[in-house]
Design an enzyme around this catalytic site. Sequence first.
Site, PDB file in Angstrom:
ATOM      1  N   ALA A   1     -24.891  47.694 136.442  1.00 53.92           N
ATOM      2  CA  ALA A   1     -23.772  48.642 136.558  1.00 53.92           C
ATOM      3  C   ALA A   1     -24.421  50.013 136.734  1.00 53.92           C
ATOM      4  O   ALA A   1     -25.650  50.121 136.741  1.00 53.92           O
ATOM      5  CB  ALA A   1     -22.900  48.583 135.320  1.00 53.92           C
TER       6      ALA A   1
ATOM      7  N   ARG B   1     -25.800  39.674 136.454  1.00 53.20           N
ATOM      8  CA  ARG B   1     -25.069  38.406 136.285  1.00 53.20           C
ATOM      9  C   ARG B   1     -24.433  37.984 137.609  1.00 53.20           C
ATOM     10  O   ARG B   1     -24.503  36.824 137.996  1.00 53.20           O
ATOM     11  CB  ARG B   1     -24.017  38.584 135.173  1.00 53.20           C
TER      12      ARG B   1
ATOM     13  N   VAL C   1     -26.614  46.364 129.543  1.00 54.85           N
ATOM     14  CA  VAL C   1     -25.268  45.791 129.612  1.00 54.85           C
ATOM     15  C   VAL C   1     -24.416  46.399 128.499  1.00 54.85           C
ATOM     16  O   VAL C   1     -24.929  47.121 127.638  1.00 54.85           O
ATOM     17  CB  VAL C   1     -25.295  44.248 129.498  1.00 54.85           C
TER      18      VAL C   1
ATOM     19  N   ASN D   1     -25.597  51.430 124.347  1.00 52.18           N
ATOM     20  CA  ASN D   1     -25.171  52.150 123.140  1.00 52.18           C
ATOM     21  C   ASN D   1     -24.866  51.148 122.021  1.00 52.18           C
ATOM     22  O   ASN D   1     -23.758  51.103 121.494  1.00 52.18           O
ATOM     23  CB  ASN D   1     -23.914  52.964 123.439  1.00 52.18           C
TER      24      ASN D   1
ATOM     25  N   SER E   1     -29.718  58.770 126.649  1.00 44.66           N
ATOM     26  CA  SER E   1     -28.618  59.699 126.855  1.00 44.66           C
ATOM     27  C   SER E   1     -28.794  60.479 128.146  1.00 44.66           C
ATOM     28  O   SER E   1     -29.906  60.754 128.573  1.00 44.66           O
ATOM     29  CB  SER E   1     -28.522  60.683 125.685  1.00 44.66           C
TER      30      SER E   1
ATOM     31  N   GLY F   1     -25.984  60.155 130.642  1.00 49.50           N
ATOM     32  CA  GLY F   1     -24.982  59.667 131.592  1.00 49.50           C
ATOM     33  C   GLY F   1     -25.637  59.147 132.861  1.00 49.50           C
ATOM     34  O   GLY F   1     -26.853  58.919 132.902  1.00 49.50           O
TER      35      GLY F   1
ATOM     36  N   LYS G   1     -29.442  57.718 118.320  1.00 49.98           N
ATOM     37  CA  LYS G   1     -28.552  57.900 119.480  1.00 49.98           C
ATOM     38  C   LYS G   1     -27.099  57.967 119.004  1.00 49.98           C
ATOM     39  O   LYS G   1     -26.293  58.743 119.523  1.00 49.98           O
ATOM     40  CB  LYS G   1     -28.729  56.758 120.486  1.00 49.98           C
TER      41      LYS G   1
ATOM     42  N   HIS H   1     -26.647  61.351 117.711  1.00 53.53           N
ATOM     43  CA  HIS H   1     -26.560  62.230 118.901  1.00 53.53           C
ATOM     44  C   HIS H   1     -25.124  62.244 119.414  1.00 53.53           C
ATOM     45  O   HIS H   1     -24.548  63.303 119.692  1.00 53.53           O
ATOM     46  CB  HIS H   1     -27.519  61.723 119.990  1.00 53.53           C
ATOM     47  N   ASN H   2     -24.541  61.069 119.535  1.00 53.24           N
ATOM     48  CA  ASN H   2     -23.168  60.999 120.044  1.00 53.24           C
ATOM     49  C   ASN H   2     -22.172  61.623 119.073  1.00 53.24           C
ATOM     50  O   ASN H   2     -21.202  62.255 119.492  1.00 53.24           O
ATOM     51  CB  ASN H   2     -22.777  59.550 120.326  1.00 53.24           C
TER      52      ASN H   2
ATOM     53  N   GLU I   1     -22.334  65.107 119.651  1.00 58.67           N
ATOM     54  CA  GLU I   1     -21.644  65.324 120.949  1.00 58.67           C
ATOM     55  C   GLU I   1     -20.125  65.438 120.719  1.00 58.67           C
ATOM     56  O   GLU I   1     -19.468  66.325 121.267  1.00 58.67           O
ATOM     57  CB  GLU I   1     -21.991  64.141 121.851  1.00 58.67           C
TER      58      GLU I   1
ATOM     59  N   ARG J   1      -9.567  63.355 117.663  1.00 59.65           N
ATOM     60  CA  ARG J   1      -9.291  62.456 118.791  1.00 59.65           C
ATOM     61  C   ARG J   1      -8.226  61.436 118.391  1.00 59.65           C
ATOM     62  O   ARG J   1      -7.321  61.122 119.178  1.00 59.65           O
ATOM     63  CB  ARG J   1     -10.561  61.708 119.217  1.00 59.65           C
TER      64      ARG J   1
ATOM     65  N   HIS K   1     -15.398  58.371  82.669  1.00 59.09           N
ATOM     66  CA  HIS K   1     -16.479  58.215  83.654  1.00 59.09           C
ATOM     67  C   HIS K   1     -17.708  59.049  83.308  1.00 59.09           C
ATOM     68  O   HIS K   1     -18.710  58.968  84.015  1.00 59.09           O
ATOM     69  CB  HIS K   1     -15.968  58.568  85.054  1.00 59.09           C
TER      70      HIS K   1
HETATM   71  C1  6PG Z   1     -24.748  59.950 126.494  1.00 59.27           C
HETATM   72  C2  6PG Z   1     -23.296  59.755 126.164  1.00 59.27           C
HETATM   73  C3  6PG Z   1     -22.868  58.382 126.499  1.00 59.27           C
HETATM   74  C4  6PG Z   1     -21.376  58.204 126.569  1.00 59.27           C
HETATM   75  C5  6PG Z   1     -20.677  58.364 125.252  1.00 59.27           C
HETATM   76  C6  6PG Z   1     -19.216  58.605 125.434  1.00 59.27           C
HETATM   77  O1  6PG Z   1     -25.464  60.302 125.576  1.00 59.27           O
HETATM   78  O2  6PG Z   1     -25.132  59.760 127.644  1.00 59.27           O
HETATM   79  O3  6PG Z   1     -23.096  59.969 124.821  1.00 59.27           O
HETATM   80  O4  6PG Z   1     -23.500  57.537 125.619  1.00 59.27           O
HETATM   81  O5  6PG Z   1     -20.870  59.092 127.507  1.00 59.27           O
HETATM   82  O6  6PG Z   1     -20.855  57.198 124.542  1.00 59.27           O
HETATM   83  O7  6PG Z   1     -18.628  58.268 124.266  1.00 59.27           O
HETATM   84  P1  6PG Z   1     -17.069  58.210 124.036  1.00 59.27           P
HETATM   85  O8  6PG Z   1     -16.494  57.386 125.162  1.00 59.27           O
HETATM   86  O9  6PG Z   1     -16.932  57.552 122.723  1.00 59.27           O
HETATM   87  O10 6PG Z   1     -16.602  59.610 124.090  1.00 59.27           O
END
Ligand code: 6PG
Length: 497
Positions: free
Chosen positions: A30, A52, A93, A121, A147, A149, A201, A204-205, A208, A306, A472
């Site tokens: 992908a 696949r 994958v 991830n 990370s 994208g 990671k 990191h997210n 993010e 969110r 307690h």
């Molecule tokens: C990265 C991003 C990538 C992805 C996120 C989006 O580091 O390249 O974090 O891993 O874009 O997982 O996460 P959500 O769909 O949960 O916002």
Amino acid sequence: MRPVRALLAGPRGGAAWPGMSQEIGVTGLAVMGANLARNLARHGCRVVVHNRTRARTDALLAAHGDEGEFVATGSTGEFVATLQRPRRIIVMVQAGASTDAVVHELMDLLDAGDVLVDGGNARYTDTIRRTAALAEKGVHFVGAGISGGEEGALLGPSIMPGGSAEAYALIGPLLESIAAVVDGTPCCTHVDGDGAGHFVKMVHNGIEYADMQLIAEAYDLLRVRLGMSPAEIGEVFAGWNAGDLDSYLIEITAEVLRHVDADTGRPFVDVVLDQAEQKGTGRWTVQSALDLGVPVSGIAEAVFARALSGHAEQRGPARGALPGPAAPPEPVTDRDGFVEAVRQALYASKVVAYAQGFDQVAAGAEAHGWHVDRAALATIWRGGCIIRARFLDRIRQAFTDDPALTTLLVHPYFRDAVAQCQEGWRTVVVEAARAGVPAPGFASALAYYDGLRAERLPAALVQGLRDLFGAHTYRRVDREGSFHTLWSEDRSERPVG
Ligand code: 6PG
């Protein structure tokens, strides 16, 4: 692109890093997998590819086969049989069941000494489980956070490979060769331990998520309180990107805010449904933080914001039923002053979010017995990844100055930088509350900051309540040991234990 083709020459080519071959397999083509395979090929690797469904493999070769040396394979058996030993394979994958299926299939075909890298991830607990299962066969499993994208995968991501030092010796140089580079340093470092790569990671997210929530709050406040258009706010963000806030997320915020919907001519942000989705890494970060007892309040607020946005069935009725502030807030007269205050709130809250994330990394490493160097992590987050930002260089410096730093917030640079933003930060939180504009990220970051610096916290009262209703016990400020007060008797105090 760095001229690494010569460096990577393996058994077929001559000089090489010890134990290094110029060959790698990538399964799962992908967009992330395909781009990573192209990145490897462009850096002189012979890339054996598999998917696949064969059509994807053929499409990759038809479109990009001239970018380097690709070898297309059909079945998993052929894929594995084509690779030189020790085999190096990157699995790209979907996290979860798909990863399990691929790992399971490969496991039977691999031999001791081979290296299997999961670049998805994955949840770090799954990575721990898979590492143990493959170790039984002597196969090295490396859970690698990647990370950046789609573009990062192709042009240079930030890579966080976990696993053993032995596995890193086999795969690390190759990953370093395709990573982003900042100041001559590749954005790839070994995070030592089975689930460590995917754990960092995940954090990191989480950062993010927090970063994006804070950016969104800044935008909302400028729009609601100053009546600025998205395009005007885009200009503000572009200006901020030239200063301390310089980062990828601020940069793309300017881009998204300036974008106009072609169909309607309206600002793009006005035609997008205001319900943020999530794939799960932010939620996992908070779940793990709860278990570790690390207050990552900025990340948690972002995940909950969110979730709230997605509850249309509650928001609809509440919109009409819940009153806001009785009197409309006074218009902001000092427009530039308010923009600056929002910038300060954003910067200070961002520092808090990153500080909390690094705390979680340290706590996770300690709990699992991993070795994670926070300075090295900040170094590789300076480029390639979604949270890349100028101030990560300051974070790198802070953890280099003091590897045992208890919180980033007390390092002199960040202490002073946040202190300078304090006034604007407080003004913005007050303004948001007065005007009825939700700013959970700014408010909780400020509460965290005030909580950390408080001389005394009301936790003492919480302890008293716990002791009264549940015996307690509590500890005293003036004596060692635990105590209990006989609340329903004569209220005398007894030492306990
Ligand atoms: C990265 C991003 C990538 C992805 C996120 C989006 O580091 O390249 O974090 O891993 O874009 O997982 O996460 P959500 O769909 O949960 O916002």
